[in-house]
Design an enzyme around this catalytic site. Structure first.
Site, short mmCIF file in Angstrom:
data_model
loop_
_atom_site.label_atom_id
_atom_site.label_comp_id
_atom_site.label_asym_id
_atom_site.label_seq_id
_atom_site.Cartn_x
_atom_site.Cartn_y
_atom_site.Cartn_z
N ARG A 65 0.74 -1.23 -0.08
CA ARG A 65 -0.14 -0.17 -0.14
C ARG A 65 0.94 1.30 -0.09
O ARG A 65 0.50 2.18 -0.43
CB ARG A 65 -0.97 -0.04 1.27
CG ARG A 65 -2.17 -0.96 0.91
CD ARG A 65 -3.27 -1.09 2.24
NE ARG A 65 -2.35 -1.48 3.29
CZ ARG A 65 -2.48 -2.83 3.99
NH1 ARG A 65 -3.31 -3.50 3.34
NH2 ARG A 65 -1.71 -2.89 4.97
N GLU A 102 6.39 -10.87 14.30
CA GLU A 102 5.97 -11.61 15.71
C GLU A 102 6.37 -13.06 15.73
O GLU A 102 6.68 -13.52 16.77
CB GLU A 102 4.38 -11.34 15.80
CG GLU A 102 3.87 -11.84 17.29
CD GLU A 102 2.23 -11.43 17.33
OE1 GLU A 102 1.87 -11.83 18.40
OE2 GLU A 102 1.72 -10.81 16.41
#
Length: 181
Positions: A65, A102
């Site tokens: 994006r 993560e």
């Protein structure tokens, strides 16, 4: 339109999508904003003003994006656009930078010749979340020999504290977020 009116319009065009891409996540969907030409124009102008204020000579957009936001800013400002892509997507010689996620790691790349000493590079992305991708982009820009002029994002997810992580590596360069949620 005032800065507050611009922020309100932009925020009104961002749709919350619950449980995407996984349960418990509230995804911030910017496609309604992109579909509204007036809102997209205001966003482009605000990001362009950030780049001008930073004294940027190149604009980096982060996949994916960030490409959508950075390319029109490049056109409006007359500043060159350089895509930073996921590993393996660019042909030819590249510089790469890995970073922690993560659960695992990821890697981004830039063409080796696209950033050089003397460039002042503004990084543009849609969202600052944990700051990992932006931090990797900052390190990649410096490894290319260029200077980081600053980072500008549409939206900062303040509860994830990416700002604190990113400010540690920015060395005083500005971090601008049009919206903080």
């Amino acid at each position: 339109m005032s800065g507050e009116e611009t922020r309100e319009l932009l925020l009104s065009r961002i749709r919350d999508v619950a449980d995407y891409p996984e349960p418990g996540v509230m995804f911030k969907d910017i496609t309604p904003l992109l579909a509204d030409p007036a809102a997209f124009r205001l966003l482009t102008e605000a990001l362009a003003e950030d780049c001008r204020r930073m004294g940027a000579t190149k604009i980096v957009g982060l996949e994916a994006r960030g490409f959508i936001l950075a390319a029109p800013v490049s056109v409006v400002t007359g500043i060159g656009f350089v895509p930073v892509r996921k590993a393996g997507k660019l042909p030819g010689a590249t510089l790469s930078q890995s970073y922690d996620l993560e659960y695992g790691t990821a890697e981004i790349e830039v063409h080796a010749e696209d950033l050089v000493a003397g460039d002042r590079v503004a990084v543009i992305d849609d969202v600052l979340a944990t700051g990992g991708t932006a931090e990797a982009a900052v390190e990649l820009i410096r490894r290319a020999g260029a200077e980081v002029a600053g980072v500008s994002v549409l939206m900062e997810l303040g509860f994830l504290d990416g700002r604190a992580r990113l400010q540690k590596v920015l060395r005083g360069a500005p971090l601008e977020a049009l919206l903080t949620v």
